[in-house]
Scaffold this motif. Structure first.
Motif: not given
Lengths: 312, 238
Positions: B81-84
């Motif tokens: 989720i860090m990517h988002l």
């Protein structure tokens, strides 16, 4: 292009983070400015916790973490200037490397996402492998595609959590060169590592974290010099080691002398005083110094000393 | 709504083996429909029983669990989720986009098969198919919002979700009179009842309560999910 008007210095002011009764980060104050900074510490020192606070994924329990004057926690705007390479390996395995980096460019709402993604993948030498699904990538390839995704918007600040983990020596060298180059370009690069050799090779500035505390700051030579109480080890070869030993032992700046196979092993208590004393004592004793070499100049020994809390 | 996030989420849900999980329950419903159609002497009563007991009471909450945890829970768990989140996008936009994807999947794998099943049994008769489809659509969106919230709030979303779906919705919501008013399943049936004219369909909760309750629950869960995502902390490996 890097936004030169954007703030590039991360400020941590009296930052602490605790989980229940456990203090992970304890009253840390530091500035991370342009250039390459290595956040060094053993596993469990609080490096990831600190990096997560700088990345806006963890709120400090007390103190403040800002980029320039902008608070990082709960402020998604800072990500315009910050790229993050997390340590965790998980990625969208069903996407190709190209799709992943392109999605990053689109999420940043870049004017030309295709061009930006191409450039970023090219930078990490992953353009050719870009059409393969991420779940077929090696650990090193995943790491590089994460770096590409973090760099796609050309951020002035880049945070990397243990970036060299899982990379083979060639990939490691390549990433080290890339980081060095980006630092030289004026970006603020912070990477965490528990491997001393990595930090020593890449970072101009080292911030040492031990048991959640900011143990030292500077390049590794500075760190050493600032530890005035730390005994330094030297190996000395001379024309008459025994004579030199007796001359040195009489002085208070020398903690101990041992006659070894490679010459004299001298433990200097006061670094400055000892470096002044040695040539004088040798001259007085009429001994010629053939070789003086610090035997613990590497970062490993500095680090061990810091971890031990100065009990060495 | 962010289309890039939506595309990634759809691919994650439909482009992997997870799609078989989503397809399993609707396929079972349609298979049961075929068997009951061949055997049933009173299709209206059987249809309503099938919709109530399987479609609404079992399939919808379980689908909600699969969808709600699938669109975001997994990403939080493995940190992807860090990517988002490390993007200049408001986290409320991320959570609303995830909800829209979840709600659309609930419509596709929940409300649509329910409609097809009921329509195959009864056609347009007494608006049973339409009633259950509308009810399942509204209930499905509410389930998506609630399970999305649970996925953001706790790392044990599947366990909490199963307890909620099976114990609260499945047992307490059908048996305890007071709890019926606080059951998405009962609200779903209430809407189905309001649309349909079938005498066999009798809901326990009035639509005057069920409709606002569904709206409030969905909105509240969405707002809380956005807020919680804003404060989401991701710990490192240490």
């Amino acid at each position: 292009m890097t936004d030169h008007s954007a703030p590039t210095t991360i400020h941590l002011d009296e930052v602490s983070r605790w989980y229940g009764n456990v203090v992970a980060v304890n009253n840390v104050t530091m500035r991370i400015g342009p250039g390459v900074t290595g956040l060094l510490g053993p596993n469990g020192a609080g490096k990831s916790t600190l990096l997560h606070m700088m990345a806006g994924f963890l709120a400090p329990s007390s103190g403040s973490v800002t980029l320039g004057r902008d608070r990082i926690w709960q402020n998604s705007k800072v990500y315009k200037s910050v790229g993050i390479v997390p340590e965790r390996e998980a990625l969208y395995g069903f996407l190709t490397g190209w799709q992943f980096v392109l999605s990053s460019a689109k999420l940043h709402k870049l004017a030309n996402p295709v061009e930006a993604a191409t450039k970023a993948l090219n930078l990490v030498e992953m353009l050719d492998a870009g059409n393969r699904r991420i779940d077929t990538y090696s650990k090193g390839m995943r790491q590089r595609v994460k770096v590409a995704a973090a760099l796609v918007h050309d951020p002035p600040v880049l945070l990397l959590d243990e970036p060299f983990n899982g990379m083979d020596p060639r990939q490691r060298l390549h990433l080290m060169e890339l980081i060095t180059r980006m630092g030289a370009d004026g970006r603020t690069i912070l990477f965490s590592s528990h491997i001393l050799e990595e930090v020593e090779r890449v970072a101009q500035q080292i911030e040492v974290l031990v048991s959640g505390r900011h143990a030292a700051s500077g390049d590794h030579r500075e760190i050493r010099r600032r530890m005035t109480n730390r005994p330094h080890l030297f190996t000395i070869r001379s024309s008459d080691d025994r004579k030199l030993a007796s001359a040195l032992i009489a002085d208070g700046s020398t903690g101990g002398v041992r006659l070894g196979e490679d010459g004299l092993e001298v433990r200097a208590i006061d670094f400055r005083a000892f470096t002044r004393l040695l040539p004088q004592a040798a001259r007085k004793a009429d001994v010629r110094l053939l070789q003086v070499s610090p035997s613990d100049e590497d970062l490993e020994s500095v680090f061990s000393y810091l971890i031990s809390g100065g009990r060495q | 709504m962010n289309t890039t996030i939506a595309q990634i989420t759809y691919r994650g849900m439909l482009g992997s083996r997870r799609v078989f999980l989503l397809l399993g329950l609707p396929v079972l419903l349609l298979a049961l429909t075929g068997v009951l159609y061949a055997l049933a002497s009173s299709p209206e009563r059987v249809t309503i029983l099938l919709m109530e007991r399987f479609g609404v009471a079992m399939m919808l909450p379980l689908l909600g669990l699969i969808v709600g945890t699938g669109v975001i829970g997994r990403e939080i768990e493995d940190g992807v989720i860090m990517h988002l989140l490390a993007k200049p996008i408001r986290r409320e936009v991320v959570s609303v986009t995830k909800l829209i994807v979840a709600a659309s999947l609930m419509a596709l794998f929940g409300a649509l098969p329910i409609f097809i099943s009921a329509f195959a049994m009864m056609g347009w008769e007494a608006d049973v198919a339409l009633g259950f489809a509308v009810g399942a659509l509204a209930g499905g969106v509410a389930y998506a919002a609630v399970f999305l919230l649970i996925s953001i709030v706790t790392r044990f979303a599947v366990t909490v979700g199963i307890i909620y779906a099976l114990i609260w919705e499945g047992v307490v919501g059908t048996v305890a009179p007071g709890a019926r008013d606080l059951s998405i399943q009962q609200w779903t049936l209430s809407i189905a009842d309001a649309v349909s004219s079938s005498a066999f369909l009798k809901s326990q909760v009035a639509p005057g309560f069920a409709i606002p309750a569904l709206i409030v629950t969905t909105l509240l869960a969405t707002i809380l999910a956005g807020r919680r995502l804003r404060s989401l902390t991701l710990s490192g490996s240490e």
